[in-house]
Design an enzyme around this catalytic site. Structure first.
Site, PDB file in Angstrom:
ATOM      1  N   PHE A 208       0.599  -1.380   0.286  1.00 10.54           N
ATOM      2  CA  PHE A 208      -0.246  -0.230  -0.389  1.00 10.54           C
ATOM      3  C   PHE A 208       0.914   0.804   0.454  1.00 10.54           C
ATOM      4  O   PHE A 208       1.640   1.190   0.535  1.00 10.54           O
ATOM      5  CB  PHE A 208      -0.784  -0.432   1.394  1.00 10.54           C
ATOM      6  N   GLU A 209       0.598   2.151  -1.290  1.00 11.14           N
ATOM      7  CA  GLU A 209       1.305   3.334  -0.835  1.00 11.14           C
ATOM      8  C   GLU A 209       1.557   3.732   0.483  1.00 11.14           C
ATOM      9  O   GLU A 209       2.638   4.909   0.390  1.00 11.14           O
ATOM     10  CB  GLU A 209       0.888   4.636  -1.641  1.00 11.14           C
TER      11      GLU A 209
END
Lengths: 332, 279, 332, 279
Positions: B53-54
């Site tokens: 996830f960023e």
């Protein structure tokens, strides 16, 4: 080329004569906001979407009133919403001149009616980047560099709507983007833990908080929990932001609420929607009454963020804390 | 494996998205339906799928429920690595993400996406007709993940010949080597999943090509809802409807509060459903 | 321009088809060295001076024998000493073609006679950088970038002895250095803790280990302590190197000895000097006998690093552990 | 405050170095005597001095003893922040280090330092007469700390008109704005401490200028041991000898094993002294 915060040389100069000693930096939120933010500043906003956003600081900024701010962040939700809503109600009291961003919305909680209102009426200058672009720009600023290369903005329209320069790499010959550093005048950051000198522990995503703090000339930190220097230095590798980058430390429990803060509380989606309702009305051409009522009740008629938090039902606050304790179960 | 009779458009997207994901690969997951699809894949055929996830989580088991943000606390519990945005994107730019899984508001036939603005660019950039949220991490994922999977609701205006703004580069103008020449990494769009079917991008022309139409659709109905000429794979076929078990998993196990997958029958207030009490 | 390890595009390609799954990567040191290192490779060396250097891996490399290696690091001591000493004794068995470095010596323990021997006789190609330069070059490699800007090498002779390109910054007009990325073929790293998938916890200085591991096509990790994945993921923010960057995990207690390893053991300066004695003799034109005796006794006639450690008096090993436990007192 | 009668050359360097450091400032400490001097300053007039070490420690109290490496475990205990080399140098490049404290093997009149090689550069770069360790972090500190303090043993060959290799830039050729024009940050060399005295760099010419000669030296004797023409400050004066207490602190409290400050009288095996048993 113009720099919207400090130029790299100005950012350097800002640190040279600064008192960087390990001193007690505790103060009230009101003192911090009035001492370190001024009209026209570029303000770097910490957190990510509605995670660990500096909500308490934005409330105090709204009460104080500021003109012509530039706001910089990667992805944000409630923090710019609160500032933008104040501008929708009274731009003479609070105004945003420009935003440099990757994303302004709320993921599962929908779009930002404040952003739509201001943008679609051309009320602020927009500079679009990506999450990595903005993160890397702060990183360049925190590194004392004028720019940093990335691949991120290549190939689309982002380079046409921002100050990226695309060059041919002198080593490979292939195109690469150079992003100008971002050095805000002031960073506003919420963290889980800090000591009185400003050493900060961040749980969950670091977002880009360390980079924004290190890049900025000044940094205001709010924390859920103020602890002793002795405790924090027992685990120095947990320190995400070192004291050298921090100017003000304020203990503000629930300081990112109604957004979420790992280990402390999960989102209060109801309140986010309630807050948005008035702005959505205005977006559709309606009257400012609902939004004004919200600001009066929750911000202007409260003196401190504690008063804001005290307006929530105790059961709701405890429920949001319990929801988060399910996310990261641990012994008290 | 009884076929579901009452699945929704979002649910078939989720099932299709999950099936595109391969076990033991690293997938950089964007917000929204990609999160639901990744969780379904992980709970079915791809237990070894590694989500990134960023906001900084690498490889979480996601066993405390569906994250409703890519920076959600739920993405960090049990993760193998937790940093911030720079760490996640640097890792991706380096080449660690096999797939990027993103959604967008508008797409063209080369898989370029718009999530920035509806209006006239560049002239009307500062006064958009509709201001969308902006790139977020989508353009970075498009620039650096090895292959991207796109989700776009199918609509003639949204499947458009010319985007009003290219936020996330796909195959650009489709010319050979266009991505490499632009300095981009990775092979670009691999699959697109819409509310009407599944598409790949034909090897030579890089043009969007229908490979599966969803039950109730035909090649013609999909083309009719598309604002550019679609290619059609020689063996284009109907996609099997979600099974009852898949739909049950989505509704009961994965997104019980309808954070991203809306309920079809009864009207539900999404915001109430997202509050903490129900978690 | 030539790349001494992988070019940026090759480094990318190396990851594309690689199995990056979370799988059991435990193996013997012998298996790891023979599987992941080959003649002509650019080897990125972890640690810093004599802190957490991958000593056990270098011993195994010496036993295996390699030709024409390029070695890259920022500041190193015993790890390249062991490799260089092998070359001094028999370049047909072990040879270093080139080094890219900032510093090769031992701080309080003096110069490296191996470095002086090879350099002053022109036996290897040298490329001088600074600590930040080499760290930033690995960082660029770990970021998938062809270069990274720094101020570090400006103004002196370093730019004349390396591949830096100095450009005028397109934003400020002032000179800035662009350093080409370093993407070694293989990284050799010693850490305190790892799980079987290669998630690593590093105590004390991170040095540049994460950057070297992420930049390299393959990474061999030795660790003081192998722990369960469940334990390591209870504190994921302690993980300094994620499993995705690691190919081989070997549990090797004392793996950085006679150098130091935080929480485990402090320096054994006596042994460092004893090892240097033979090389110093050769440096002064003397015979290789003393050095050869050292290599025979401590490396060639030991099958594993455990045998090497077993040659030290138990009292000495315990004393070095106790010295370190004074440095960072904590409950067992 | 009785003056010491038996201090060594290294001891007066340490005392002089400590006195140059100001309380509550951040000092980026190089290996060797700078570590001893910083610890002495911290234990005397500058308790609020904040040391930074290039391996990543920021602000350690150094209460577990003298580190013998800038990556030593002793630099991390109780520190406020612990990263790696990139973190430390990024912080410095940003402007957080008031002072950089480094030593070198050769210096010229503008405070440029050589710690790379003795020999013919560039022709003999690959076959140096004497190969020195290399820059380490010295050239980075020289490029980015606000002011640098240099320690160089005084010797006519080492205080030289022309360096064989410039590892760490000082005032370059002394021309106005030379550092800025080269892209460097900070004001460059501030003080140099040798075995014979203390020097500053004259404002206009940036040339090395004697401000204090050590007891036993004169302006003439210092000049005689210098391979270029020294400037002399109008008020150049003799530096007070270390006090007995300062010498006692160095010998007993700070560097009891003689890691960096060698013992004058009895011959001590440095290596044995550095081993763990004595810690």
């Amino acid at each position: 080329m113009y720099w919207t915060g400090l130029s790299p040389d100005e950012a350097r100069e800002a640190l040279v004569n600064k008192d960087k000693s390990m001193k007690d930096k505790r103060m009230t939120l009101k003192e911090a906001v009035s001492q370190f933010i001024k009209d026209g500043d570029n303000v770097g906003v910490g957190g990510f979407v509605n995670i660990r956003q500096p909500i308490a600081i934005t409330h105090e900024m709204v009460r104080h009133g500021f003109k012509d701010l530039t706001l910089s962040w990667q992805s944000a939700g409630m923090a710019p919403d609160y500032l933008a809503g104040a501008m929708m109600l009274n731009p003479d009291h609070f105004s945003i001149k420009r935003i440099e961003l990757a994303y302004w919305a709320h993921e599962a909680f929908g779009l930002s009616p404040m952003f739509r209102f201001l943008a679609e009426r051309g009320m602020l200058e927009i500079e679009d980047w990506s999450n990595y672009n903005m993160s890397a720009r702060f990183k360049a600023g925190s590194m004392g560099l004028p720019f940093i290369p990335t691949r991120g903005p290549l190939g689309g329209d982002i380079p046409s709507s921002c100050r990226t320069k695309i060059i041919d790499c002198p080593f490979t010959g292939r195109p690469i983007a150079l992003l100008p550093a971002s050095n805000p005048d002031v960073a506003i950051i919420h963290v889980q833990v800090a000591d009185q000198y400003g050493n900060c522990i961040i749980r969950g995503t670091d977002a880009t908080c360390a980079e924004i703090a290190m890049a900025s000339a000044h940094t205001i930190v709010t924390c859920e929990q103020l602890v002793s220097h002795e405790l924090i230095t027992q685990t120095p590798k947990d320190v995400g932001i070192p004291f050298v980058a921090v100017d003000a430390v304020v203990e503000v429990p629930f300081g990112a609420y109604p957004g979420a803060c790992r280990r402390h509380y999960y989102f209060n989606g109801d309140h986010i929607s309630a807050f948005h309702a008035g702005a959505t009305e205005m977006c559709k051409g309606g009257a400012p009454d609902t939004l004004k009522t919200y600001y009066d009740e929750y911000i202007y008629n409260t003196k401190t963020f504690e008063d804001f938090i005290a307006k929530f039902p105790v059961k709701k606050l405890i429920a949001d804390q319990k929801a988060e304790s399910f996310n990261c179960e641990r012994l008290a | 494996m009884t076929a579901s009779k009452d699945y929704t458009a979002q649910e078939i997207i989720v099932v299709a998205g999950a099936k595109v994901l391969e076990d033991n690969k690293i997938v950089f997951v964007g917000t929204g339906l990609p999160m639901v699809a990744s969780l379904l894949a992980k709970q079915t055929h791809a237990p070894g799928l590694i989500p990134v996830f960023e906001a900084g989580a690498v490889g979480p088991p996601l066993n405390v429920g569906l994250p409703i943000s890519v920076g959600d606390s739920k993405t960090f519990t049990g993760a193998s690595f937790v940093g911030g945005l720079n760490a996640a994107f640097e890792l991706t730019q380096r080449g660690f993400a096999d797939f990027g899984f993103i959604s967008g508001a508008e797409v063209d036939k080369y898989g370029n996406l718009n999530s920035t603005m509806i209006g006239d660019f560049p002239a009307g950039y500062q006064t958009p007709k509709v201001r969308l949220p902006g790139s977020g991490g989508a353009s970075d994922m498009a620039a650096s993940c090895e292959r991207t999977i796109l989700i776009v609701p199918h609509d003639k205006r949204k499947f458009t010949e010319k985007l009003q703004y290219v936020t996330s580069p796909g195959h650009l103008d489709g010319s050979p080597g266009a991505r490499f020449d632009a300095g981009l990494q990775g092979k670009g769009p691999y699959r697109l999943i819409s509310t009407k079917g599944i598409f790949d991008f034909e090897e030579e022309s890089k043009r969007m090509r229908l490979i599966h139409y969803f039950p109730g659709e035909t090649i013609e109905s999909v083309q009719a809802a598309t604002g550019f000429e679609l290619l059609v794979a020689p063996d284009a076929s109907e996609f099997a409807p979600p099974t009852e078990e898949e739909v049950r998993m989505i509704r009961e196990d994965i997104d019980p509060n309808g954070a991203f997958v809306k309920r079809a029958k009864k009207k539900v207030n999404k915001n109430i459903n997202l509050t903490a009490q129900q978690m």
